[in-house]
Design a protein around this motif. Structure first.
Motif, PDB file in Angstrom:
ATOM      1  N   ILE A  57       0.851  -1.207   0.000  1.00 21.73           N
ATOM      2  CA  ILE A  57       0.000   0.000   0.000  1.00 21.73           C
ATOM      3  C   ILE A  57       0.883   1.253   0.000  1.00 21.73           C
ATOM      4  N   PHE A  58       2.060   1.134   0.613  1.00 19.68           N
ATOM      5  CA  PHE A  58       2.952   2.284   0.766  1.00 19.68           C
ATOM      6  C   PHE A  58       4.069   2.289  -0.279  1.00 19.68           C
ATOM      7  N   SER A  59       3.929   1.482  -1.332  1.00 16.84           N
ATOM      8  CA  SER A  59       5.050   1.281  -2.260  1.00 16.84           C
ATOM      9  C   SER A  59       5.468   2.568  -2.979  1.00 16.84           C
ATOM     10  N   ASN A  60       4.532   3.490  -3.213  1.00 17.40           N
ATOM     11  CA  ASN A  60       4.914   4.736  -3.901  1.00 17.40           C
ATOM     12  C   ASN A  60       5.039   5.914  -2.948  1.00 17.40           C
ATOM     13  N   VAL A  61       5.128   5.607  -1.665  1.00 14.79           N
ATOM     14  CA  VAL A  61       5.133   6.668  -0.665  1.00 14.79           C
ATOM     15  C   VAL A  61       6.548   6.857  -0.124  1.00 14.79           C
ATOM     16  N   GLU A  62       6.991   8.097  -0.116  1.00 17.95           N
ATOM     17  CA  GLU A  62       8.322   8.399   0.398  1.00 17.95           C
ATOM     18  C   GLU A  62       8.243   8.507   1.924  1.00 17.95           C
ATOM     19  N   ASN A  68       6.346  13.092   8.040  1.00 20.88           N
ATOM     20  CA  ASN A  68       6.032  14.498   8.264  1.00 20.88           C
ATOM     21  C   ASN A  68       4.534  14.790   8.161  1.00 20.88           C
ATOM     22  N   ASN A  69       3.880  14.194   7.191  1.00 18.59           N
ATOM     23  CA  ASN A  69       2.421  14.369   7.070  1.00 18.59           C
ATOM     24  C   ASN A  69       1.720  13.895   8.332  1.00 18.59           C
ATOM     25  N   GLN A  70       2.099  12.705   8.780  1.00 20.31           N
ATOM     26  CA  GLN A  70       1.419  12.144   9.952  1.00 20.31           C
ATOM     27  C   GLN A  70       1.745  12.969  11.206  1.00 20.31           C
ATOM     28  N   ALA A  92      -9.962  15.985   5.934  1.00 17.70           N
ATOM     29  CA  ALA A  92     -10.658  15.091   4.989  1.00 17.70           C
ATOM     30  C   ALA A  92     -10.008  13.723   4.840  1.00 17.70           C
ATOM     31  N   LEU A  93      -9.942  12.971   5.947  1.00 23.38           N
ATOM     32  CA  LEU A  93      -9.136  11.748   5.925  1.00 23.38           C
ATOM     33  C   LEU A  93      -9.624  10.676   4.950  1.00 23.38           C
ATOM     34  N   ILE A  94     -10.937  10.556   4.769  1.00 22.74           N
ATOM     35  CA  ILE A  94     -11.394   9.524   3.813  1.00 22.74           C
ATOM     36  C   ILE A  94     -10.899   9.883   2.416  1.00 22.74           C
ATOM     37  N   GLY A  95     -11.080  11.129   2.035  1.00 20.13           N
ATOM     38  CA  GLY A  95     -10.657  11.574   0.708  1.00 20.13           C
ATOM     39  C   GLY A  95      -9.166  11.424   0.500  1.00 20.13           C
ATOM     40  N   ARG A  96      -8.382  11.756   1.520  1.00 18.93           N
ATOM     41  CA  ARG A  96      -6.926  11.684   1.366  1.00 18.93           C
ATOM     42  C   ARG A  96      -6.442  10.239   1.224  1.00 18.93           C
ATOM     43  N   HIS A  97      -7.246   9.296   1.718  1.00 17.49           N
ATOM     44  CA  HIS A  97      -6.867   7.887   1.573  1.00 17.49           C
ATOM     45  C   HIS A  97      -7.444   7.261   0.303  1.00 17.49           C
ATOM     46  N   ALA A 106      -6.550  -3.959   6.311  1.00 15.47           N
ATOM     47  CA  ALA A 106      -5.504  -2.924   6.310  1.00 15.47           C
ATOM     48  C   ALA A 106      -5.613  -2.068   7.578  1.00 15.47           C
ATOM     49  N   ALA A 107      -6.842  -1.794   7.979  1.00 12.94           N
ATOM     50  CA  ALA A 107      -7.043  -1.020   9.219  1.00 12.94           C
ATOM     51  C   ALA A 107      -6.438  -1.777  10.404  1.00 12.94           C
ATOM     52  N   GLN A 108      -6.685  -3.071  10.425  1.00  4.26           N
ATOM     53  CA  GLN A 108      -6.170  -3.916  11.517  1.00  4.26           C
ATOM     54  C   GLN A 108      -4.630  -3.902  11.538  1.00  4.26           C
ATOM     55  N   GLU A 109      -4.042  -3.983  10.360  1.00  7.66           N
ATOM     56  CA  GLU A 109      -2.580  -4.013  10.233  1.00  7.66           C
ATOM     57  C   GLU A 109      -1.979  -2.651  10.599  1.00  7.66           C
ATOM     58  N   TRP A 110      -2.655  -1.582  10.158  1.00 11.01           N
ATOM     59  CA  TRP A 110      -2.213  -0.218  10.506  1.00 11.01           C
ATOM     60  C   TRP A 110      -2.193  -0.092  12.029  1.00 11.01           C
ATOM     61  N   LEU A 111      -3.232  -0.578  12.663  1.00 12.93           N
ATOM     62  CA  LEU A 111      -3.328  -0.482  14.137  1.00 12.93           C
ATOM     63  C   LEU A 111      -2.245  -1.314  14.821  1.00 12.93           C
ATOM     64  N   TYR A 135      -8.731   6.518  19.770  1.00 16.11           N
ATOM     65  CA  TYR A 135      -8.948   7.393  18.613  1.00 16.11           C
ATOM     66  C   TYR A 135      -8.496   6.692  17.318  1.00 16.11           C
ATOM     67  N   PHE A 136      -7.310   6.088  17.360  1.00 16.31           N
ATOM     68  CA  PHE A 136      -6.789   5.431  16.157  1.00 16.31           C
ATOM     69  C   PHE A 136      -7.704   4.280  15.718  1.00 16.31           C
ATOM     70  N   LYS A 137      -8.162   3.486  16.691  1.00 17.43           N
ATOM     71  CA  LYS A 137      -9.016   2.331  16.333  1.00 17.43           C
ATOM     72  C   LYS A 137     -10.274   2.816  15.622  1.00 17.43           C
ATOM     73  N   HIS A 138     -10.928   3.806  16.225  1.00 19.35           N
ATOM     74  CA  HIS A 138     -12.175   4.307  15.630  1.00 19.35           C
ATOM     75  C   HIS A 138     -11.904   4.896  14.252  1.00 19.35           C
ATOM     76  N   MET A 139     -10.834   5.693  14.136  1.00 15.31           N
ATOM     77  CA  MET A 139     -10.541   6.380  12.872  1.00 15.31           C
ATOM     78  C   MET A 139     -10.113   5.401  11.777  1.00 15.31           C
ATOM     79  N   ALA A 140      -9.322   4.382  12.137  1.00 19.04           N
ATOM     80  CA  ALA A 140      -8.875   3.422  11.127  1.00 19.04           C
ATOM     81  C   ALA A 140     -10.092   2.739  10.486  1.00 19.04           C
TER      82      ALA A 140
HETATM   83  C1  HEM Z   1      -1.567   9.176   4.653  1.00 22.47           C
HETATM   84  C2  HEM Z   1      -2.457   4.436   4.623  1.00 22.47           C
HETATM   85  C3  HEM Z   1      -5.181   4.953   8.590  1.00 22.47           C
HETATM   86  C4  HEM Z   1      -3.777   9.556   8.917  1.00 22.47           C
HETATM   87  C5  HEM Z   1      -1.579   7.850   4.310  1.00 22.47           C
HETATM   88  C6  HEM Z   1      -0.908   7.286   3.158  1.00 22.47           C
HETATM   89  C7  HEM Z   1      -1.156   5.965   3.151  1.00 22.47           C
HETATM   90  C8  HEM Z   1      -1.984   5.675   4.295  1.00 22.47           C
HETATM   91  C9  HEM Z   1      -0.664   4.953   2.128  1.00 22.47           C
HETATM   92  C10 HEM Z   1      -0.069   8.106   2.164  1.00 22.47           C
HETATM   93  C11 HEM Z   1       1.204   8.554   2.832  1.00 22.47           C
HETATM   94  C12 HEM Z   1       1.435  10.042   2.695  1.00 22.47           C
HETATM   95  O1  HEM Z   1       1.508  10.533   1.557  1.00 22.47           O
HETATM   96  O2  HEM Z   1       1.520  10.728   3.724  1.00 22.47           O
HETATM   97  C13 HEM Z   1      -3.320   4.184   5.677  1.00 22.47           C
HETATM   98  C14 HEM Z   1      -3.919   2.896   5.936  1.00 22.47           C
HETATM   99  C15 HEM Z   1      -4.718   3.046   7.021  1.00 22.47           C
HETATM  100  C16 HEM Z   1      -4.599   4.422   7.471  1.00 22.47           C
HETATM  101  C17 HEM Z   1      -3.696   1.611   5.149  1.00 22.47           C
HETATM  102  C18 HEM Z   1      -5.594   1.982   7.636  1.00 22.47           C
HETATM  103  C19 HEM Z   1      -6.868   2.219   7.925  1.00 22.47           C
HETATM  104  C20 HEM Z   1      -4.962   6.222   9.074  1.00 22.47           C
HETATM  105  C21 HEM Z   1      -5.451   6.726  10.340  1.00 22.47           C
HETATM  106  C22 HEM Z   1      -5.059   8.029  10.421  1.00 22.47           C
HETATM  107  C23 HEM Z   1      -4.322   8.333   9.213  1.00 22.47           C
HETATM  108  C24 HEM Z   1      -6.221   5.899  11.353  1.00 22.47           C
HETATM  109  C25 HEM Z   1      -5.297   9.039  11.504  1.00 22.47           C
HETATM  110  C26 HEM Z   1      -5.608   8.745  12.731  1.00 22.47           C
HETATM  111  C27 HEM Z   1      -3.115   9.857   7.756  1.00 22.47           C
HETATM  112  C28 HEM Z   1      -2.652  11.189   7.408  1.00 22.47           C
HETATM  113  C29 HEM Z   1      -2.036  11.075   6.168  1.00 22.47           C
HETATM  114  C30 HEM Z   1      -2.114   9.672   5.796  1.00 22.47           C
HETATM  115  C31 HEM Z   1      -2.821  12.460   8.212  1.00 22.47           C
HETATM  116  C32 HEM Z   1      -1.422  12.192   5.340  1.00 22.47           C
HETATM  117  C33 HEM Z   1      -2.405  12.613   4.267  1.00 22.47           C
HETATM  118  C34 HEM Z   1      -1.889  13.762   3.450  1.00 22.47           C
HETATM  119  O3  HEM Z   1      -1.531  14.785   4.046  1.00 22.47           O
HETATM  120  O4  HEM Z   1      -1.897  13.677   2.215  1.00 22.47           O
HETATM  121  N1  HEM Z   1      -2.214   6.855   4.979  1.00 22.47           N
HETATM  122  N2  HEM Z   1      -3.737   5.074   6.615  1.00 22.47           N
HETATM  123  N3  HEM Z   1      -4.279   7.220   8.431  1.00 22.47           N
HETATM  124  N4  HEM Z   1      -2.778   8.979   6.759  1.00 22.47           N
HETATM  125 FE1  HEM Z   1      -3.253   7.048   6.678  1.00 22.47          FE
END
Ligand code: HEM
Length: 170
Positions: A57-62, A68-70, A92-97, A106-111, A135-140
């Motif tokens: 899932i993260f293969s194209n992510v630096e 820094n984003n997180q 807009a976390l859904i949109g950004r993902h 994937a949510a389980q693995e992220w957690l 918070y992380f569990k609910h958001m994932a």
């Molecule tokens: C970004 C995967 C859950 C917060 C990303 C990115 C991936 C990813 C691949 C792109 C990396 C980047 O460009 O920064 C996932 C997966 C999740 C998950 C597989 C499983 C459910 C979460 C959760 C949060 C979160 C639970 C917050 C509590 C963020 C934020 C970014 C990000 C803030 C940066 C977005 C941006 O600024 O473009 N995530 N994520 N993610 N994720 Fe997740």
């Protein structure tokens, strides 16, 4: 969105009220930016040490960019300076993902990565750990359930804009 929040609670076992404690717990003040950065660094170290579909899932992510984003997002969410929205706009976390394949597995693995990460940072106390993990569990699961709806065309619009998604039916 009420429906998503309900689904996220059912799947994560965390009620919305518990997850929302992150907004008022003052974790930025308590943990400080150094500890928050350590969490994001440890989290991505865990992610990048994985092999297989989750790592893919993260293969194209630096890595540094992702850290820094997180980190800037967490700083703001935990009550610190609003650097994330100042530079990137609405969270807009859904949109950004949207570009990624995010299933419930994937949510389980992220957690699992996040739990592993937090446990390597000794300055995180037990109470802060619980508040963050709730918070992380609910958001994932909120995100993975959101992706389900997007894929079923039941969530339409522009996920990267404020209020950009609209849910169709139940
Ligand atoms: C970004 C995967 C859950 C917060 C990303 C990115 C991936 C990813 C691949 C792109 C990396 C980047 O460009 O920064 C996932 C997966 C999740 C998950 C597989 C499983 C459910 C979460 C959760 C949060 C979160 C639970 C917050 C509590 C963020 C934020 C970014 C990000 C803030 C940066 C977005 C941006 O600024 O473009 N995530 N994520 N993610 N994720 Fe997740």
């Amino acid at each position: 969105m009420e429906y998503l929040s309900r689904r996220a609670s059912d799947l994560s076992g965390v009620e919305r009220e518990e997850a929302d404690k992150i907004d008022t717990a003052g974790l930025y003040e308590k943990l400080g930016p150094g500890t928050i950065r350590e969490i994001s660094e440890a989290f991505y170290a865990a992610v990048y040490s994985r092999e297989g579909w989750f790592r893919e899932i993260f293969s194209n992510v630096e890595k540094e960019h992702a850290i820094n984003n997180q980190y800037t997002f967490f700083v703001e969410k935990f009550g610190g300076p609003r650097i994330y929205t100042a530079t990137k706009g609405h969270t807009a976390l859904i949109g950004r993902h949207g570009p990624y394949k995010i299933s419930h597995a994937a949510a389980q693995e992220w957690l699992a990565c996040m739990e592993e990460a937090i446990d390597t940072v000794p300055s995180v106390d037990q109470q802060s750990r619980t508040i963050m993990m709730n918070y992380f569990k609910h958001m994932a699961y909120y995100i993975s359930c959101g992706m389900d709806l997007v894929n079923q065309n039941r969530l339409v619009g522009y996920g990267d804009r404020p209020g950009g998604y609209h849910q169709l039916g139940n």
